[in-house]
Scaffold this motif. Sequence first.
Motif, PDB file in Angstrom:
ATOM      1  N   GLN A  90       0.810  -1.211   0.000  1.00 49.40           N
ATOM      2  CA  GLN A  90       0.000   0.000   0.000  1.00 49.40           C
ATOM      3  C   GLN A  90       0.847   1.266   0.000  1.00 49.40           C
ATOM      4  O   GLN A  90       0.466   2.267  -0.624  1.00 49.40           O
ATOM      5  N   ARG A  91       1.968   1.243   0.656  1.00 47.78           N
ATOM      6  CA  ARG A  91       2.841   2.428   0.629  1.00 47.78           C
ATOM      7  C   ARG A  91       3.343   2.702  -0.784  1.00 47.78           C
ATOM      8  O   ARG A  91       3.486   3.864  -1.185  1.00 47.78           O
ATOM      9  N   MET A  95      -3.494   2.538  -1.463  1.00 48.53           N
ATOM     10  CA  MET A  95      -4.205   1.923  -0.352  1.00 48.53           C
ATOM     11  C   MET A  95      -5.283   0.944  -0.798  1.00 48.53           C
ATOM     12  O   MET A  95      -5.657   0.041  -0.060  1.00 48.53           O
TER      13      MET A  95
END
Length: 265
Positions: A90-91, A95
């Motif tokens: 997600q980073r 997300m």
Amino acid sequence: MARVLHLSDTHFGTEQAPVVEAVLSLARELMPEVVVLSGDITQRARTGQFAAARAFLCRLGLPTLVIPGNHDIPLFNVAARMLNPYGGYQRALGMVLEPVFSNERVLAIGVNTTRPSRHKNGEVSREQIDRVCQQLRQAHPHQLRIVVVHQPVRAVVESDTRNLLIGREAAVPAWVDAGMDIVLGGHVHLPYVAPLLANSGRRAWAVQAGTAVSHRVRGSIPNSVNVIEYHVDDGHVGCAVQRWDYDRRDKAFAAVESMVLALSR
């Protein structure tokens, strides 16, 4: 004409630089509506591998739909796998684990089939099945309706049956009846197209991609990607899937086969 470029199992950390450049060149040539990456974006969910994947997507400069694969969850970092399994993904990649792409001609629905409690097997839940059905039913009549998973829903080689998506027996007929035309997948590094039928008699297709850029090819099958072409003329729809293989001599992808898909409308 609408085009979808389907990549899978890039396994960044094992990528081959000339093949990466060839994919980028092909994408610039085709200018697809969307580039779909159906999981296993990285080899071992490490920070540097996610950074390489992010750089690749930035260089593409095209709309993308990306879902995680089992390799995108930490394997050896047990704490991260238990407490924050999608943190690195997600980073680097955003997300949303189940993204949706929609325009006038294409609807593509991402489904996160990974489970941190499983090493590699994928699963689809009743909630996911129902959500995708609802989204499919809301599609425009002339949209190509695609569902994206990581693990295959149908095998053409006996040894791959152990890799089939858990829950597919309920998911596939429901999605086909709800309007799905194609389900895209990867995981087994084997490109193929197989028909899917629902109890109603409606037809759809499973389209699998090989590994796009990794050296982890399967047997003698080279790096490969899929190009899906779709058009509507006077209310009639046409769809074909092309397999493009990497040619090491030319350092480029070339179309090696094409299959017309009969869509139920």
